[in-house]
Structures are given as C-alpha cells and as structure tokens.
Design an enzyme around this catalytic site. Structure first.
Site, mmCIF file in Angstrom:
data_model
loop_
_atom_site.group_PDB
_atom_site.id
_atom_site.type_symbol
_atom_site.label_atom_id
_atom_site.label_comp_id
_atom_site.label_asym_id
_atom_site.label_seq_id
_atom_site.Cartn_x
_atom_site.Cartn_y
_atom_site.Cartn_z
ATOM 1 N N ASP A 162 41.560 -5.717 24.511
ATOM 2 C CA ASP A 162 41.262 -4.374 24.997
ATOM 3 C C ASP A 162 41.134 -3.333 23.712
ATOM 4 O OD1 ASP A 162 41.432 -5.135 27.603
ATOM 5 O OD2 ASP A 162 43.589 -4.528 27.860
ATOM 6 N N ARG B 127 53.024 -5.543 36.923
ATOM 7 C CA ARG B 127 53.720 -6.678 37.359
ATOM 8 C C ARG B 127 55.168 -6.158 38.000
ATOM 9 N NH1 ARG B 127 49.768 -7.863 33.745
ATOM 10 N NH2 ARG B 127 49.155 -9.955 33.446
ATOM 11 N N GLN C 37 44.682 -12.268 33.781
ATOM 12 C CA GLN C 37 44.422 -11.763 35.198
ATOM 13 C C GLN C 37 44.253 -12.743 36.125
ATOM 14 O OE1 GLN C 37 41.485 -8.876 35.373
ATOM 15 N NE2 GLN C 37 42.465 -7.413 33.946
ATOM 16 N N LYS D 151 50.830 -0.931 30.570
ATOM 17 C CA LYS D 151 49.906 -1.028 31.967
ATOM 18 C C LYS D 151 50.083 -2.478 32.439
ATOM 19 C CE LYS D 151 45.395 -0.377 31.596
ATOM 20 N NZ LYS D 151 44.684 -1.548 32.222
ATOM 21 N N ARG E 32 32.495 -5.758 38.920
ATOM 22 C CA ARG E 32 33.059 -6.758 38.069
ATOM 23 C C ARG E 32 33.471 -8.123 38.848
ATOM 24 N NH1 ARG E 32 38.200 -4.069 35.052
ATOM 25 N NH2 ARG E 32 37.928 -6.108 33.876
ATOM 26 N N ARG F 103 31.675 -3.690 27.174
ATOM 27 C CA ARG F 103 32.150 -2.859 26.140
ATOM 28 C C ARG F 103 31.404 -3.102 24.748
ATOM 29 N NH1 ARG F 103 38.833 -3.068 27.704
ATOM 30 N NH2 ARG F 103 38.420 -1.131 28.918
ATOM 31 N N ARG G 6 38.897 3.267 27.895
ATOM 32 C CA ARG G 6 38.796 2.735 26.250
ATOM 33 C C ARG G 6 37.408 3.244 25.702
ATOM 34 N NH1 ARG G 6 43.801 0.444 26.683
ATOM 35 N NH2 ARG G 6 44.041 -1.024 28.524
#
Ligand code: S3P
Length: 452
Positions: free
Chosen positions: A327, A33, A176, A28, A129, A358, A403
């Site tokens: 992740d 990118r 990021q 991903k 976020r 999470r 996830r």
C-alpha cells in the site's frame, strides 16, 4: 456506503517546515478483523483505537446485518456481541462495503460456510475489482457465487450448508484472499490449509490465535503453510488496535521531503509483514529512526522520527519486499521523485488491482508534475529529480483512491508549484483526520473552493 458526496478539490504547496507529533489513526487491517472476529466470537469483544474510517464503519454495519450487536460507546470503545462461528443470520438487505476490498473479501469468507445467502456491492472502484480470486477458493468449500461478468460486484454468495475443508495455494500474494479462506475454514470441519508462496500480512493468523482458534504457520518448501482447525469456539477479546503504519507513511514521507521538518509519529505497529516501506526509506538515506521500540499486544511497536532528508538516492526495491509495503508504493514514488537517480519497483502487479490501478494513477500525476516514469505490467521506475528539482503544478485525479489523493497532497509540500487533487473525499475511507493532522504539523494542505 456506495459512492460519496460532492467531490472535494484539494491543494497543497510548499510552506513552513513540518514539526510536532502526528497521532495517526488505528490500523485498518486490524480494525476490520477486530469487528469480524468479534462478530464470530461468543460474548462481548471490546475494541479501543478502532479506525473510524468509512471502510471500517461499513464493515461494522455489515456485521450488524449478519446479526452481531455492534455499538460505539461514548468514550470511543467499540463493543461487539458476537453470534459464534456458524452463527451468522441471513441479512435482509444488500451488504454495501463502499470502497473496501478488505471488507468485502473478508466478509465473503466469514459467511461462506453458513447456510445463508448475501448480496454484496460497493462503490464504482470496488465494483471494478476482481472477486474471483476469493470466490474461486470459496467454491471449494461448496459456496456458490453469482456476480457480474469478470467476477465483479454486485455479487450474491450462497454459503455452503455442508462445507468441506480446503487446501489451497494462493496464486496471488494477497492477505485478503488468505484471510477469506481462513475465515471460511472456521465453520468447516477438519483442517483448512492455505499455502502462501510469498508471505503477506499475518494479522488474521495472529488474531485467530488470540481468539482461541488453533492455527499454525510453518515454513515449507512451497512457502508458508497455514493450518486452521475448524469449528473452534472463539473467545471474545479485549483489543487495543495499534496505529496504522500505512497511514503513518504520509506524515513520515512528508517530513522527509519538506524542508526543515522534524516529525514524531508515535506508537506505530511495525509488524514485519507491514514495515517494508521503512526499510526502503532507510536504504534511500532517509533520516528516519525508530525510538522506544517495544512489544504491545504481541506486535512490535515504535515511535517513528522523520527529519528532512535532502540527499536521498534512488534504490532498487527488492521484489520479495513488495507484499510488506504494497500500500506504500504510491507515497514511495513521491519520495523517489525527490531523490537522485532512479527508484526501481518490480514484482508489483498487484498495484494494478487496488482501489485504482495505482501504477497508472501515480505515473500520470508524476509525469504531469514533470517527473519521468517508465512502466510495464508489473514494474515501474521513477526517475528522481533531486530535492527542489520537481516542478509540480499539476492537477491530478484521485480515482476514488485515498492513497492516490494523499500521496499527491504530500508531494505538493515540496514541489516548486502547488499540486491539486480533484477529490480528497476518498481520504475519509482510511484516514479521516488526514487534513487536520497534516495542517497541525504546519503543512499547507487545504480545500479549494469550487468555482462559482
Ligand atoms: C489488506 C491486504 C492488502 C492491502 C489492503 C489491506 C488486508 O490487500 O492492500 O489495503 O487487510 O488484508 P491484498 O491482500 O489484496 O494485497
């Protein structure tokens, strides 16, 4: 795209061993990118193995809105005719990045030093976020941002017409944020420097160099110092996207906990900034081997073989490993539930600002399934119950987080009673073939019919 359709309730339960090969989709991070750098190069970039998940498709649509020509050919190759650094045009509609933090943050960086305005939005998860972590450093280039309270989407950015280069130390370990700054630095004169106290995934640096930018990365006393020379002409590339180690984690972990399993997951990118989960699983005693180790396109690649591992033990995950497996903590916590003893995970504050919180999401579901979990602001401990010792039988919320949904569906393959997930829809953001891939291995995962 913002939001998605009706919820897709899903269920998983113990059944046959998992066997065979799992061909997981493209990475991903590298897929996003490829599209963005392709859009900033002059000429045609060709990409094979692109992840065709909703997150990446949203980035492709965004690149079109900024003026790049992005098409998918019949054989699955993607072609991107870029507009050159500084060549982005002003979009005439709102840029909807759906569920994707990577998409929105990298695209904000890519447009931040062009004299255009753009308005960004996303789904309910993305709109909750924090974006200040990106717009703060972008403001140093001269970019202006106006969003909702707390720096949330929807948000409008006005790119700097006369950008200045930036030197910035990352306050949070985030690839990021690093990438947004480097992409903004492409259209600023002089050298843009990012210092990262803790190393994070380095795909942007590697790919920028591949596209012909001058970018160096050196270890310094404060951490890794990444220096980019501004205003290069990026040369188009032919990119083969490696398969995603973060997606591979699901069939691998499923095989470790489902009795009698033996699964091969070929061609997985094992860039050291991404491979922390696999080191951790081996420390827990997982029967996990790397076969056919090799280099492809400058990245280490191997075939992963995972076999049922009934005697895993809990471990203390080194906090300095967190960025390389950020992740993967949700699915690690599932494996930890089937190990004996506690698995201690510290230095993981970032987990609280992903597609969902999470730690909270996993702790809630694990507890509902009979597993003891302790947690603090930046740590959590899962008390393993040993193989066969986890009750399950819980209905959990996926909270618009792919996830979380996949982790609990993997868990149900080894719990005494089935696990239910309220909505498997978000899985399509990163792993659209999760369900057929897992059922193809023999996993009892499926959709539940809505009650009449
Ligand atoms: C990503 C970086 C990570 C990761 C995300 C993808 C990237 O986020 O969680 O799934 O492609 O740069 P942070 O950089 O915010 O930790």
């Amino acid at each position: 795209m913002s939001g998605h359709g009706e919820p897709i309730p899903m269920i998983s339960q113990r059944g046959a061993p998992l066997t065979g090969e799992a061909h997981v989709p493209g990475d991903k991070s590298i897929s996003h990118r490829s599209l963005i750098l392709g859009a900033l190069a002059v000429g045609e970039t060709r990409v094979t193995g692109l992840l065709e998940g909703q997150d990446v498709l949203d980035t492709a649509a965004a690149m079109r809105a900024f003026g790049a020509d992005v098409t998918r050919e019949g054989d699955g190759t993607w072609s991107i005719h870029g507009v050159g650094t500084g060549g982005f045009g002003e979009p005439d509609k709102v840029i909807d990045c759906g569920n994707s933090g990577t998409g929105v943050r990298l695209i904000m960086g890519a447009m931040a030093t062009s004299p255009i305005a753009a308005t960004f939005t996303g789904d309910a998860s993305l709109c909750s976020r924090p974006m200040g972590r990106v717009t703060d450093p972008l403001s140093l280039f001269g970019t202006r941002a106006v969003g909702r309270t707390g720096g949330r989407l929807p948000m409008t950015l006005v790119g700097a017409a006369d950008p200045v280069p930036v030197r910035y130390t990352l306050p949070v370990p985030s690839a990021q944020v690093k990438s947004a700054i480097l992409l903004a630095g492409l259209n600023a004169p002089g050298e843009t420097v990012v210092i990262e106290p803790e190393p994070t995934r380095d795909h942007t640096e590697r790919m920028l160099a591949g596209f012909g930018a001058t970018v160096t990365s050196e270890a310094g006393p404060e951490g890794r110092v990444i220096t980019l020379k501004g205003q290069p002409e990026l040369r188009p590339q032919t990119i083969v996207v490696p398969r995603d180690p973060s997606s591979a984690a699901f069939p691998v972990c499923a095989a470790l906990i489902a009795e009698g399993s033996d699964v091969l997951v070929p061609n997985i990118g094992l860039n050291p900034t991404r491979a922390g989960l696999y080191a951790t699983l081996r420390e827990m005693g997982a029967d996990l081997t790397f076969e056919n180790e090799r280099e492809e396109g400058g990245e280490p690649v191997a075939d992963l073989r995972a076999r049922f591992s009934p005697a895993m033990t809990g471990v203390e995950v080194p906090p300095e490993r967190a960025a390389s497996m950020i992740d993967e903590y949700p699915v690690l916590s599932v494996v930890a539930a089937f190990a004996t003893g506690p698995t201690v995970m510290r230095g993981v504050k970032e987990l609280r600002v992903k597609e969902s919180d999470r730690i909270d999401a996993m702790a809630a579901g694990l507890r509902a399934a009979g597993v003891e979990v302790e947690e603090g602001p930046d740590w959590w401990i899962v008390h393993g119950r040993g193989m066969g010792g986890v009750r399950g039988g819980a209905a959990v919320a996926s909270r618009l987080d792919h996830r979380i949904a996949m982790s609990f569906l993997v868990m149900g393959l080894a719990t005494q009673r089935p696990m239910r997930v309220d909505d498997g829809g978000p899985i399509a953001t990163s792993f659209p073939v999760f369900e057929p891939l897992m059922t193809g291995l023999g996993a009892a995962i499926g959709r539940e019919m809505a009650e009449a």
